[in-house]
Design an enzyme around this catalytic site. Structure first.
Site, PDB file in Angstrom:
ATOM      1  N   LYS A  93      30.076 -31.894  36.194  1.00  0.00           N
ATOM      2  CA  LYS A  93      28.612 -31.834  36.026  1.00  0.00           C
ATOM      3  C   LYS A  93      27.975 -32.171  37.360  1.00  0.00           C
ATOM      4  O   LYS A  93      28.349 -33.158  38.010  1.00  0.00           O
ATOM      5  CB  LYS A  93      28.180 -32.887  34.974  1.00  0.00           C
ATOM      6  CG  LYS A  93      26.683 -32.900  34.719  1.00  0.00           C
ATOM      7  CD  LYS A  93      26.283 -31.860  33.698  1.00  0.00           C
ATOM      8  CE  LYS A  93      24.794 -31.543  33.731  1.00  0.00           C
ATOM      9  NZ  LYS A  93      24.430 -30.536  34.763  1.00  0.00           N
ATOM     10  N   GLN A 114      28.722 -37.631  43.064  1.00  0.00           N
ATOM     11  CA  GLN A 114      28.339 -37.275  41.694  1.00  0.00           C
ATOM     12  C   GLN A 114      29.322 -37.846  40.674  1.00  0.00           C
ATOM     13  O   GLN A 114      28.936 -38.278  39.584  1.00  0.00           O
ATOM     14  CB  GLN A 114      28.297 -35.747  41.573  1.00  0.00           C
ATOM     15  CG  GLN A 114      27.556 -35.239  40.364  1.00  0.00           C
ATOM     16  CD  GLN A 114      26.047 -35.180  40.592  1.00  0.00           C
ATOM     17  OE1 GLN A 114      25.591 -34.691  41.589  1.00  0.00           O
ATOM     18  NE2 GLN A 114      25.283 -35.671  39.637  1.00  0.00           N
ATOM     19  N   LYS A 117      28.396 -41.450  40.216  1.00  0.00           N
ATOM     20  CA  LYS A 117      27.054 -41.503  39.636  1.00  0.00           C
ATOM     21  C   LYS A 117      27.106 -41.187  38.151  1.00  0.00           C
ATOM     22  O   LYS A 117      26.540 -41.896  37.314  1.00  0.00           O
ATOM     23  CB  LYS A 117      26.165 -40.482  40.355  1.00  0.00           C
ATOM     24  CG  LYS A 117      24.732 -40.459  39.888  1.00  0.00           C
ATOM     25  CD  LYS A 117      24.018 -39.168  40.268  1.00  0.00           C
ATOM     26  CE  LYS A 117      24.019 -38.914  41.753  1.00  0.00           C
ATOM     27  NZ  LYS A 117      23.035 -37.866  42.146  1.00  0.00           N
ATOM     28  N   LYS A 129      29.800 -30.238  42.163  1.00  0.00           N
ATOM     29  CA  LYS A 129      28.604 -29.849  42.910  1.00  0.00           C
ATOM     30  C   LYS A 129      28.797 -28.443  43.448  1.00  0.00           C
ATOM     31  O   LYS A 129      29.936 -28.022  43.697  1.00  0.00           O
ATOM     32  CB  LYS A 129      28.380 -30.797  44.096  1.00  0.00           C
ATOM     33  CG  LYS A 129      26.951 -30.819  44.581  1.00  0.00           C
ATOM     34  CD  LYS A 129      26.121 -31.813  43.793  1.00  0.00           C
ATOM     35  CE  LYS A 129      24.670 -31.785  44.176  1.00  0.00           C
ATOM     36  NZ  LYS A 129      23.956 -32.934  43.577  1.00  0.00           N
ATOM     37  N   GLY A 168      20.158 -28.057  38.819  1.00  0.00           N
ATOM     38  CA  GLY A 168      19.461 -27.851  40.088  1.00  0.00           C
ATOM     39  C   GLY A 168      19.740 -28.954  41.097  1.00  0.00           C
ATOM     40  O   GLY A 168      20.369 -29.974  40.799  1.00  0.00           O
ATOM     41  N   ASP A 169      19.300 -28.729  42.300  1.00  0.00           N
ATOM     42  CA  ASP A 169      19.316 -29.706  43.393  1.00  0.00           C
ATOM     43  C   ASP A 169      18.308 -29.160  44.412  1.00  0.00           C
ATOM     44  O   ASP A 169      17.435 -28.361  44.035  1.00  0.00           O
ATOM     45  CB  ASP A 169      20.744 -29.844  43.968  1.00  0.00           C
ATOM     46  CG  ASP A 169      20.921 -31.103  44.821  1.00  0.00           C
ATOM     47  OD1 ASP A 169      21.070 -32.191  44.254  1.00  0.00           O
ATOM     48  OD2 ASP A 169      20.877 -31.004  46.067  1.00  0.00           O
ATOM     49  N   THR A 213      14.602 -37.581  37.493  1.00  0.00           N
ATOM     50  CA  THR A 213      15.193 -38.225  38.671  1.00  0.00           C
ATOM     51  C   THR A 213      14.182 -39.198  39.288  1.00  0.00           C
ATOM     52  O   THR A 213      14.512 -40.359  39.581  1.00  0.00           O
ATOM     53  CB  THR A 213      15.655 -37.175  39.699  1.00  0.00           C
ATOM     54  OG1 THR A 213      16.410 -36.174  39.027  1.00  0.00           O
ATOM     55  CG2 THR A 213      16.504 -37.813  40.786  1.00  0.00           C
ATOM     56  N   ASN A 244      10.824 -32.086  43.872  1.00  0.00           N
ATOM     57  CA  ASN A 244      10.817 -32.579  42.498  1.00  0.00           C
ATOM     58  C   ASN A 244      11.017 -34.092  42.391  1.00  0.00           C
ATOM     59  O   ASN A 244      10.296 -34.772  41.651  1.00  0.00           O
ATOM     60  CB  ASN A 244      11.919 -31.818  41.752  1.00  0.00           C
ATOM     61  CG  ASN A 244      12.105 -32.307  40.363  1.00  0.00           C
ATOM     62  OD1 ASN A 244      12.994 -33.109  40.088  1.00  0.00           O
ATOM     63  ND2 ASN A 244      11.252 -31.868  39.470  1.00  0.00           N
ATOM     64  N   SER A 381      20.167 -34.662  32.137  1.00  0.00           N
ATOM     65  CA  SER A 381      20.918 -33.415  31.945  1.00  0.00           C
ATOM     66  C   SER A 381      21.925 -33.585  30.799  1.00  0.00           C
ATOM     67  O   SER A 381      22.120 -32.674  29.990  1.00  0.00           O
ATOM     68  CB  SER A 381      21.684 -33.044  33.219  1.00  0.00           C
ATOM     69  OG  SER A 381      20.856 -32.361  34.127  1.00  0.00           O
TER      70      SER A 381
HETATM   71  N1  GLU Z   1      21.352 -32.610  41.483  1.00  0.00           N
HETATM   72  C1  GLU Z   1      21.072 -33.744  40.679  1.00  0.00           C
HETATM   73  C2  GLU Z   1      21.920 -34.928  41.110  1.00  0.00           C
HETATM   74  O1  GLU Z   1      22.272 -35.057  42.221  1.00  0.00           O
HETATM   75  C3  GLU Z   1      21.199 -33.446  39.199  1.00  0.00           C
HETATM   76  C4  GLU Z   1      22.530 -32.958  38.746  1.00  0.00           C
HETATM   77  C5  GLU Z   1      22.570 -32.559  37.268  1.00  0.00           C
HETATM   78  O2  GLU Z   1      21.591 -32.719  36.566  1.00  0.00           O
HETATM   79  O3  GLU Z   1      23.622 -32.086  36.861  1.00  0.00           O
HETATM   80  O4  GLU Z   1      22.219 -35.811  40.362  1.00  0.00           O
END
Ligand code: GLU
Length: 449
Positions: A93, A114, A117, A129, A168-169, A213, A244, A381
């Site tokens: 994810k 990630q 996190k 990612k 997204g990112d 976020t 965002n 998410s």
């Molecule tokens: N890009 C965001 C992050 O760095 C969201 C990633 C997601 O929702 O999967 O956490």
């Protein structure tokens, strides 16, 4: 400040050698390893079965060609990436980034971060990612759509609700997710809502995902300030970026009684002593997709635009770097400390350099690392995935309440872990250890895979 444990040092050396020319990935791995000496000292069994080596090696890395045609009929070739880093806790994810700076090393650092996190959120999600070196700036809607369709034409065979769930990112928002979802649906002939998150409300998105976020980072800092016996009330706050994350950080800081007096984009920053006018900022950035200089022009007297300047020169009580990696250097941190900053919360991924983090920690500034502070986005998410799986849709308030609970849990887990390991107030240590232990325990249970 922590240094590297001698048993972890050779493992790190090998990781750096095997991944030559990827400085951001090196930086991310080193930071996590520097936090783990105390874990290894207490629980040496984590050193068994090549666990550390495996945790640094992505399970799968996909690189592909993305051809597309611009409005003039000219063909362009970009490079697409998806790094499926770790699936011990759930399907991969993590977001997709479209920015000219994207390369494999950047995507690997982001995928590595990630993984921890996502573990911190407590939700069943692994880490991944993706992205492309495509530059969306100045591209028409049609060009964006064709690029997204071409990108998904390859990516679709690698993802799925139970496999890998992108979102997204930087450079990828609701519009791009919509085009990618449309192409996925067409290619697979499946309405598989749970394959992407950050979707629009019209087709399976979650309320509060867009805000999550920024809101989450602000909740985190509010808890951190609470531990210091204070709050956002009346605090001068600087939020870098104007995407965002920045927009919804500003919204939440204002609702907590703080005053955001500056934000930025890659060309410069704006100082608005009356407090950033959020409706205007949203219009400039979300509707017109224009520059922060246009905000200053439209706002008039209270706002000053500084072309090419450094936003960290603006004196503030709280700083929330919400633009991109390594945007806040050791020198910037010294300026912020000299100007009296008391707390820093990272809305972006790894925006502070290691020098900057050192300066903040030595000066006693409360510092919230991105992998904890900005986890609200990916946590929401995961809430979107829950709603999709149960074919349900929750109210804004219910979703935000869950987000708020998750952020409190992450904050408390980081703070408690830091204390348990003899470093009270060290959120970097707390976040890295908590995330690592959750991923590592799952990996050990699953055997050498
Ligand atoms: N890009 C965001 C992050 O760095 C969201 C990633 C997601 O929702 O999967 O956490």
């Amino acid at each position: 400040m922590t240094t590297l444990d001698e048993k972890l040092e050779p493992i790190l050396t090998q990781v750096l050698q095997r991944n030559a020319g990827e400085p951001e990935f090196h930086q991310a791995v080193r930071e996590v390893f520097e936090s783990l000496g105390r874990v290894v000292a207490k629980h040496p069994d984590y050193l068994q079965d090549g666990l550390f080596e495996r945790i640094c090696e992505p399970e799968r890395q996909i690189i592909f060609r993305v051809p597309w045609t611009d409005d003039k009929g000219q063909v362009h070739i970009n490079r697409g990436f998806r790094v499926q880093f770790n699936s011990a806790l759930g399907p991969y994810k993590g977001g997709i980034r479209f920015h000219p700076s994207v390369n494999l090393g950047i995507i690997k650092f982001l995928g590595f971060e990630q993984t921890f996190k996502n573990a911190l959120t407590g939700m069943p999600i692994g880490g991944g990612k993706g992205g492309s070196d495509f530059n969306p700036r100045g591209r028409s809607d049609g060009e964006i759509m064709r690029f997204c369709q071409s990108f998904m034409t390859e990516l679709h065979r690698h993802i799925g609700e139970y496999t890998d769930v992108p979102a997204g990112d930087i450079g990828v928002g609701g519009r791009e997710i919509g085009y990618m979802f449309g192409q996925y649906k067409r290619l697979t002939n499946r309405y598989e809502a749970g394959v992407l998150t950050g979707k629009g409300l019209a087709y399976g998105g979650s309320r509060a995902r867009k805000e999550a976020t920024g809101y989450g980072a602000t909740y985190f800092v509010q808890h951190m300030l609470g531990r210091k016996g204070t709050s956002f009330e009346g605090k001068r706050t600087v939020v870098s970026g104007s995407g965002n994350v920045a927009i919804y950080t500003i919204e939440k800081v204002h609702s907590f009684g703080g005053k955001v007096i500056a934000c930025s984009d890659s060309s410069g920053y704006v100082v608005d002593e009356a407090g950033i006018d959020l409706e205007l900022l949203k219009d400039v950035k979300e509707v017109r997709r224009a520059r922060i200089s246009d905000y200053a022009k439209a706002r008039g007297k209270s706002a000053t635009y500084v072309e090419g300047g450094c936003i960290w020169d603006v004196p503030c009580d709280v700083a929330m770097p919400s633009a991109t990696q390594n945007e806040l250097t050791g020198k910037d941190a010294q300026t912020l400390v000299k100007n009296g900053v008391i707390a820093v919360g990272e809305g972006a991924n790894m925006p502070s350099t290691p020098d900057a983090v050192r300066v903040f920690q030595q000066a006693g500034v409360s510092f919230a690392p991105g992998k904890a502070a900005n986890a609200g986005g990916v946590a929401t998410s995961a809430l979107e995935m829950q709603q999709n799986a149960s074919r349900d849709s929750w109210t804004f308030d219910e979703t935000e309440q869950r987000l708020s609970d998750i952020m409190r849990n992450i904050h408390d887990a980081c703070a408690d872990t830091a204390e348990m390991y003899g470093a009270p107030g060290d959120y970097v240590l707390g976040a890295n250890i908590t995330g690592f232990v959750r991923v590592a325990d799952a990996m050990r249970a699953l055997g050498v895979v």
